[in-house]
Design a protein around this motif. Structure first.
Motif, PDB file in Angstrom:
ATOM      1  N   SER A  19       0.833  -1.201   0.000  1.00 34.16           N
ATOM      2  CA  SER A  19       0.000   0.000   0.000  1.00 34.16           C
ATOM      3  C   SER A  19       0.870   1.256   0.000  1.00 34.16           C
ATOM      4  O   SER A  19       0.378   2.361  -0.152  1.00 34.16           O
ATOM      5  CB  SER A  19      -0.949   0.011   1.200  1.00 34.16           C
ATOM      6  OG  SER A  19      -0.212   0.111   2.386  1.00 34.16           O
ATOM      7  N   SER A  43      -1.260   1.754  -5.686  1.00 30.87           N
ATOM      8  CA  SER A  43      -2.036   0.958  -4.737  1.00 30.87           C
ATOM      9  C   SER A  43      -1.579  -0.493  -4.862  1.00 30.87           C
ATOM     10  O   SER A  43      -0.930  -0.856  -5.843  1.00 30.87           O
ATOM     11  CB  SER A  43      -3.523   1.062  -5.062  1.00 30.87           C
ATOM     12  OG  SER A  43      -3.778   0.332  -6.259  1.00 30.87           O
ATOM     13  N   GLY A  53      -3.161  -3.113  -5.691  1.00 27.75           N
ATOM     14  CA  GLY A  53      -3.679  -3.697  -6.925  1.00 27.75           C
ATOM     15  C   GLY A  53      -2.841  -3.315  -8.137  1.00 27.75           C
ATOM     16  O   GLY A  53      -2.557  -4.140  -9.008  1.00 27.75           O
ATOM     17  N   TYR A  54      -2.426  -2.026  -8.192  1.00 26.92           N
ATOM     18  CA  TYR A  54      -1.621  -1.563  -9.329  1.00 26.92           C
ATOM     19  C   TYR A  54      -0.232  -2.197  -9.321  1.00 26.92           C
ATOM     20  O   TYR A  54       0.302  -2.568 -10.360  1.00 26.92           O
ATOM     21  CB  TYR A  54      -1.468  -0.039  -9.290  1.00 26.92           C
ATOM     22  CG  TYR A  54      -2.743   0.723  -9.577  1.00 26.92           C
ATOM     23  CD1 TYR A  54      -3.797   0.128 -10.267  1.00 26.92           C
ATOM     24  CD2 TYR A  54      -2.894   2.047  -9.163  1.00 26.92           C
ATOM     25  CE1 TYR A  54      -4.962   0.827 -10.528  1.00 26.92           C
ATOM     26  CE2 TYR A  54      -4.056   2.759  -9.421  1.00 26.92           C
ATOM     27  CZ  TYR A  54      -5.088   2.147 -10.109  1.00 26.92           C
ATOM     28  OH  TYR A  54      -6.234   2.845 -10.367  1.00 26.92           O
ATOM     29  N   PHE A  79      -0.629  -5.624 -10.470  1.00 32.44           N
ATOM     30  CA  PHE A  79      -0.979  -5.576 -11.893  1.00 32.44           C
ATOM     31  C   PHE A  79       0.314  -5.666 -12.715  1.00 32.44           C
ATOM     32  O   PHE A  79       0.428  -6.445 -13.658  1.00 32.44           O
ATOM     33  CB  PHE A  79      -1.721  -4.261 -12.177  1.00 32.44           C
ATOM     34  CG  PHE A  79      -1.883  -3.918 -13.636  1.00 32.44           C
ATOM     35  CD1 PHE A  79      -2.922  -4.447 -14.384  1.00 32.44           C
ATOM     36  CD2 PHE A  79      -0.996  -3.040 -14.256  1.00 32.44           C
ATOM     37  CE1 PHE A  79      -3.083  -4.113 -15.732  1.00 32.44           C
ATOM     38  CE2 PHE A  79      -1.144  -2.702 -15.595  1.00 32.44           C
ATOM     39  CZ  PHE A  79      -2.191  -3.252 -16.341  1.00 32.44           C
ATOM     40  N   MET A 138      -0.848 -11.907  -6.082  1.00 31.51           N
ATOM     41  CA  MET A 138      -2.100 -11.537  -6.742  1.00 31.51           C
ATOM     42  C   MET A 138      -3.231 -12.454  -6.264  1.00 31.51           C
ATOM     43  O   MET A 138      -4.328 -11.991  -5.949  1.00 31.51           O
ATOM     44  CB  MET A 138      -1.914 -11.641  -8.264  1.00 31.51           C
ATOM     45  CG  MET A 138      -3.170 -11.394  -9.062  1.00 31.51           C
ATOM     46  SD  MET A 138      -3.684  -9.660  -9.057  1.00 31.51           S
ATOM     47  CE  MET A 138      -2.978  -9.090 -10.587  1.00 31.51           C
ATOM     48  N   LEU A 157      -4.220 -11.463  -2.764  1.00 33.20           N
ATOM     49  CA  LEU A 157      -4.983 -10.204  -2.717  1.00 33.20           C
ATOM     50  C   LEU A 157      -6.400 -10.402  -3.252  1.00 33.20           C
ATOM     51  O   LEU A 157      -7.336  -9.767  -2.787  1.00 33.20           O
ATOM     52  CB  LEU A 157      -4.249  -9.129  -3.536  1.00 33.20           C
ATOM     53  CG  LEU A 157      -4.801  -7.712  -3.456  1.00 33.20           C
ATOM     54  CD1 LEU A 157      -4.508  -7.111  -2.084  1.00 33.20           C
ATOM     55  CD2 LEU A 157      -4.210  -6.816  -4.532  1.00 33.20           C
ATOM     56  N   GLN A 158      -6.546 -11.296  -4.239  1.00 35.28           N
ATOM     57  CA  GLN A 158      -7.851 -11.438  -4.905  1.00 35.28           C
ATOM     58  C   GLN A 158      -8.554 -12.753  -4.565  1.00 35.28           C
ATOM     59  O   GLN A 158      -9.248 -13.323  -5.408  1.00 35.28           O
ATOM     60  CB  GLN A 158      -7.672 -11.338  -6.423  1.00 35.28           C
ATOM     61  CG  GLN A 158      -6.902 -10.097  -6.817  1.00 35.28           C
ATOM     62  CD  GLN A 158      -7.426  -9.487  -8.104  1.00 35.28           C
ATOM     63  OE1 GLN A 158      -8.615  -9.555  -8.385  1.00 35.28           O
ATOM     64  NE2 GLN A 158      -6.545  -8.897  -8.873  1.00 35.28           N
ATOM     65  N   ASP A 167      -6.921 -11.680 -12.257  1.00 36.01           N
ATOM     66  CA  ASP A 167      -7.841 -10.705 -12.841  1.00 36.01           C
ATOM     67  C   ASP A 167      -8.340 -11.227 -14.195  1.00 36.01           C
ATOM     68  O   ASP A 167      -7.779 -12.158 -14.758  1.00 36.01           O
ATOM     69  CB  ASP A 167      -7.090  -9.373 -13.035  1.00 36.01           C
ATOM     70  CG  ASP A 167      -8.025  -8.185 -12.877  1.00 36.01           C
ATOM     71  OD1 ASP A 167      -9.256  -8.400 -12.933  1.00 36.01           O
ATOM     72  OD2 ASP A 167      -7.542  -7.057 -12.696  1.00 36.01           O
ATOM     73  N   GLU A 215      -6.114  -0.633   0.753  1.00 38.71           N
ATOM     74  CA  GLU A 215      -6.353  -1.132  -0.602  1.00 38.71           C
ATOM     75  C   GLU A 215      -6.408  -0.002  -1.626  1.00 38.71           C
ATOM     76  O   GLU A 215      -6.132  -0.195  -2.798  1.00 38.71           O
ATOM     77  CB  GLU A 215      -7.673  -1.926  -0.645  1.00 38.71           C
ATOM     78  CG  GLU A 215      -7.535  -3.286   0.018  1.00 38.71           C
ATOM     79  CD  GLU A 215      -8.812  -4.103  -0.022  1.00 38.71           C
ATOM     80  OE1 GLU A 215      -9.777  -3.658  -0.662  1.00 38.71           O
ATOM     81  OE2 GLU A 215      -8.825  -5.184   0.587  1.00 38.71           O
TER      82      GLU A 215
END
Length: 897
Positions: free
Chosen positions: A311, A374, A376-377, A380, A390, A393-394, A399, A539
């Protein structure tokens, strides 16, 4: 197994060797060897055989937990010493079958799994622990769940302590011990921290990944306090100067524990390593000793960004704007992104839509609903090398294939046009490791709409390979264009345009929750709301800590330097082949002299005055030395014959400084009797007196027929001095051109080489920078407590150095007026000369000190005078140095090459 199989905010407590028994009691019964791991929200079974999947049973999906054989019919068959745990549940995850990282498989429906522990006596405890954790995960409120799990964790930590048998050495002295967690991206691991006189240790409660992590204090190079989950609880330790990743990141439960440990390590480091501030790095960067990449890395570190905290991951800018050409032209400004604007403001139409919404929004307003960095980025970009992060986190999924990081150009286009996409880059784009661009793990990341599989990242046409892409990105980051504009981006991310009116003007306003201090978590009473708020903040992404509150200075780019070098080089070629131009020789002589400045040796010394020496000036040929003193005399000393040739007195008051006019025919001296005296050497008499001030004149400078005089009457005056036609025949004629007003008496002044700027230092510790072309004050910097002893511009006029009675050496950026470096010595430095990187100063005790500004240290102390060094003179080639002191001596110094 890895901690990434846990949920966010979940802890791994303990493990037990066990068998997973399939088809218990039937003739198909078989056992799978492995270990049962008890975690705060799940039970995880890791089989020894890599072909078998890891089994994860969420505790909140459990219907019944108990000893196998306690429930119902099969009681009669159970041997008394049965060591099996039975879990009946409605949902289970299968992970990493054949050790392949892939989305988790989920099986639903009522099932029972039986685990037979190697140590039957542990069954009671394991069942008890699982039941307790099951109760916690079944609580309605998230806040209550967190509180109960925290209580269980704290009681476990309280029942254990650091195992002293783990010390490297029996003679180690324990300094402090406390509870803490080791932080890695997305997950933390609780345990005990222990520091001794030689080592820092961390012992995880669960012994994972190893029983103890040890860091030798001698290897530590940098430590940073960190905000973790918005609280001042983090501490990060680096054993390298320039690495992206640290050696350990700890999160404490009490700020006091963190501060005590920081203080202990910092005190240890004080004796070994120079502390680095944003300002000291800035000076090194400005002067070209740090690359743009290194400087951004240091700023990220100082602003709480860490590779261990997704973060607050380090943030780097998009640099290149052109992802379609077949050749990348770094000499064309159009190749680059506009670094003065945030990503959200790069597309004018999109910005206008966002601003319309911003205007209509109630307070607190924001322009961008998502952030530029963030978790997520970050993932990514890194999914190909960090797929397990990943999935963690998900919740076990990747994704959507079309939303993946598929192509550089596509990602850039989305950042320009996407309604909610404003992300910047991460340091990996300017590093050496290409693996984040390549699917070398052969992950199944899904199929795109066009039918093609997600594989390697598609590169722009100008990159022939991932290696070539990174090399060209690095070249772009270090290019001249970026060096000239990087300070604008720093203003947005770390500087004065990050918050307040600066941010509004720069279209740089994000959601209030993303700013440090944007929400006070301690004021939220409801634990549910608190947990939800914290999760949202972590997040969503966070804005870095603000490092600068004034505009960031520009980098000194070698544009002009290279021009002058080429021109003098061409001039040299025009001369006869074996000759170098005089200018080049001077430059070389200066460099050589400053490189050897620590080898300065006392050559000769002469006591020629009755009081402290206040000024020294030398004729162009170096043969005649003129000095002034508080004994009211100007003396002329011959270097050749080593004899005093003249002694002149203008009044019975002290003289404060002297200088020679071009042509070496006239000496000017300033006096405490409010006057400036002109003395003709050829005629041996006073030629003129300028009665220019209402109090003592403290210092004079001369350039281009202009005299600059500083006085205790709180002014600096600029006079035009029309020279006499014939020396000694006619008087000078003086016109007052400008008066620079100060609040208090002025003790020292100095000009930049072009005489377009003047710096003055006052009795109360203020340094003032004046623009002489308009006679206006550019900057007023209160940077000393007590009198300013001496000031001078760097040769390139970019910086001013000042010394004061407080023992400080301060470097100020001329363009912005920012104090960018401050070093202290234990006594006043009364006078100095410097070349922009090194300083030779004369101290109160009589020593000469050599300072390395970029390394922020004193590199040499040279014995000289028996009282304070009061003035210092150095010739243009920097090869000859003379000092004067309170011991009434002048000392000639020799440079040893």
């Amino acid at each position: 197994f890895s901690l990434l199989l846990l949920n966010l905010e979940e802890y791994y407590f303990e493990q037990h060797r066990a068998n997973h028994i399939l088809h218990k009691g039937s003739h198909h019964e078989r056992k799978i060897r492995g270990s049962l791991k008890i975690c705060s929200k799940s039970a995880i079974f890791e089989p020894d055989a890599i072909s078998q999947p890891i089994i994860k049973i969420p505790l909140r999906d459990c219907i019944k937990i108990g000893k196998h054989g306690e429930n119902g019919a099969n009681r009669h068959f159970t041997k008394a010493k049965s060591g099996s745990v039975s879990l009946i549940f409605s949902q289970v995850y299968f992970i990493k079958e054949h050790n392949v990282v892939a989305p988790y498989k989920i099986e639903r429906g009522k099932m029972e799994y039986v685990f037979e522990l190697d140590v039957p006596g542990k069954v009671e405890d394991v069942v008890e622990t699982l039941l307790q954790l099951h109760r916690a995960s079944c609580l309605d409120k998230l806040g209550d769940q967190t509180a109960m799990i925290t209580a269980i964790l704290q009681s476990r930590l309280a029942r254990t302590s650091f195992d002293k048998n783990r010390f490297q050495n029996i003679s180690e002295k324990l300094h402090m011990e406390c509870k803490a967690e080791m932080v890695t991206p997305l997950v933390t691991n609780p345990g005990h921290v222990c520091i001794t006189d030689t080592n820092l240790y961390f012992q995880p409660l669960n012994g994972y990944p190893k029983p103890v992590v040890q860091i030798t204090l001698q290897d530590v190079r940098r430590i940073y306090k960190r905000r973790h989950g918005l609280m001042p609880l983090g501490l990060e330790v680096f054993c390298t100067e320039d690495d992206l990743c640290s050696d350990i990141y700890l999160k404490f439960y009490e700020p006091q524990d963190r501060d005590d440990l920081y203080f202990y390590i910092a005190t240890y480091l004080e004796h070994h390593v120079a502390e680095h501030t944003a300002e000291s790095y800035m000076l090194q960067w400005q002067r070209g000793h740090l690359s743009n990449y290194q400087y951004l890395l240091h700023l990220n570190n100082l602003a709480d960004r860490s590779c261990n905290d997704l973060s607050q991951y380090p943030v780097f800018p998009w640099i290149i704007h052109d992802y379609s050409s077949s050749e990348l032209d770094l000499s064309n400004p159009g190749t680059f992104r506009d670094l003065s604007k945030p990503v959200g403001a790069l597309n004018k139409e999109r910005l206008e839509r966002l601003l319309t919404r911003y205007q209509e929004m109630p307070e607190p307003k924001f322009m961008y609903g998502s952030h530029y960095s963030s978790p997520g980025y970050v993932l990514f970009y890194l999914v190909r090398i960090a797929p397990e992060y990943m999935l963690c986190l998900q919740n076990g999924r990747f994704d959507n294939a079309d939303r993946m990081f598929n192509s550089i150009a596509e990602t850039w286009k989305n950042c320009l046009d996407g309604a909610t996409d404003f992300k910047e880059l991460i340091p990996e784009f300017y590093g050496d490791d290409v693996s984040f661009l390549v699917n070398s793990l052969k992950l199944d990341l899904g199929k795109r709409q066009g039918g093609q599989m997600v594989d390697d990242v598609e590169l722009p046409p100008w990159a022939s390979s991932p290696e070539d892409f990174l090399q060209k990105s690095k070249d772009a980051l270090e290019s001249n264009y970026v060096s000239e504009h990087l300070h604008e981006w720093i203003d947005l991310i770390f500087g004065y345009k990050q918050k307040g009116s600066g941010a509004v003007g720069a279209h740089n306003v994000f959601h209030p929750l993303t700013y440090e201090g944007g929400v006070d978590l301690n004021s939220i009473q409801d634990p549910d709301e608190k947990v939800a708020m914290l999760t949202q903040i972590l997040e969503f992404g966070q804005t870095p800590k603000q490092l600068f509150v004034t505009p960031h200075p520009r980098r000194i780019t070698p544009k002009f330097k290279s021009l002058s070098q080429t021109s003098s080089y061409n001039a040299t070629m025009a001369d006869s082949p074996g000759e170098e131009s005089f200018e080049d020789l001077t430059e070389e002589s200066k460099t050589l002299a400053w490189n050897n400045i620590t080898k300065l040796q006392l050559h000769e010394h002469y006591k020629i005055h009755k009081e402290a020496v206040t000024g020294i000036t030398v004729s162009r040929n170096g043969s005649s030395v003129f000095t002034t003193s508080q004994d009211s005399t100007l003396k002329m000393f011959s270097k050749e014959s080593k004899m005093l040739q003249r002694s002149i007195s203008f009044s019975n008051m002290a003289l404060s400084s002297c200088l020679l006019l071009p042509g070496d025919a006239t000496v000017i001296t300033s006096s405490w009797d409010n006057n400036v005296y002109f003395y003709s050497i050829a005629f041996g008499r006073r030629q003129d007196t300028l009665m220019g001030h209402d109090d003592a004149v403290s210092k004079i400078c001369w350039h281009d027929n202009r005299l600059y005089s500083a006085s205790w009457d709180s002014t600096v005056k600029v006079w035009s001095g029309v020279p006499a036609e014939m020396p000694g025949t006619k008087r000078h004629h003086f016109d007052l051109l400008a008066e620079l007003e100060h609040d208090v008496s002025v003790d020292t002044i100095s000009l930049n080489p072009a005489s377009t700027l003047l710096v003055s230092g006052t009795k109360e510790g203020t340094v003032n920078i004046w623009d002489l072309t308009t006679a206006t004050l550019m900057h007023q910097i209160p940077c000393h407590s007590g009198i300013v002893c001496d000031t001078a511009f760097s040769p390139d006029s970019r910086h001013v150095l000042s010394t004061g009675a407080d023992g400080c050496l301060n470097v100020i950026d001329v363009q912005t007026g920012m104090l960018i470096s401050s070093m202290t010595s234990d006594e006043p430095q009364r006078c100095f000369v410097w070349d922009g990187n090194s300083v030779l100063s004369g101290s109160q005790s009589g020593e000469l000190l050599v300072w390395d500004l970029l390394g922020a240290k004193i590199s040499e102390r040279i014995q000289g005078h028996t009282g304070a060094v009061t003035c210092i003179w150095m010739n243009e080639q920097c090869s000859s140095i003379i000092t004067g002191g309170e011991d009434r001596q002048i000392i000639f110094w020799k440079l040893q090459y």
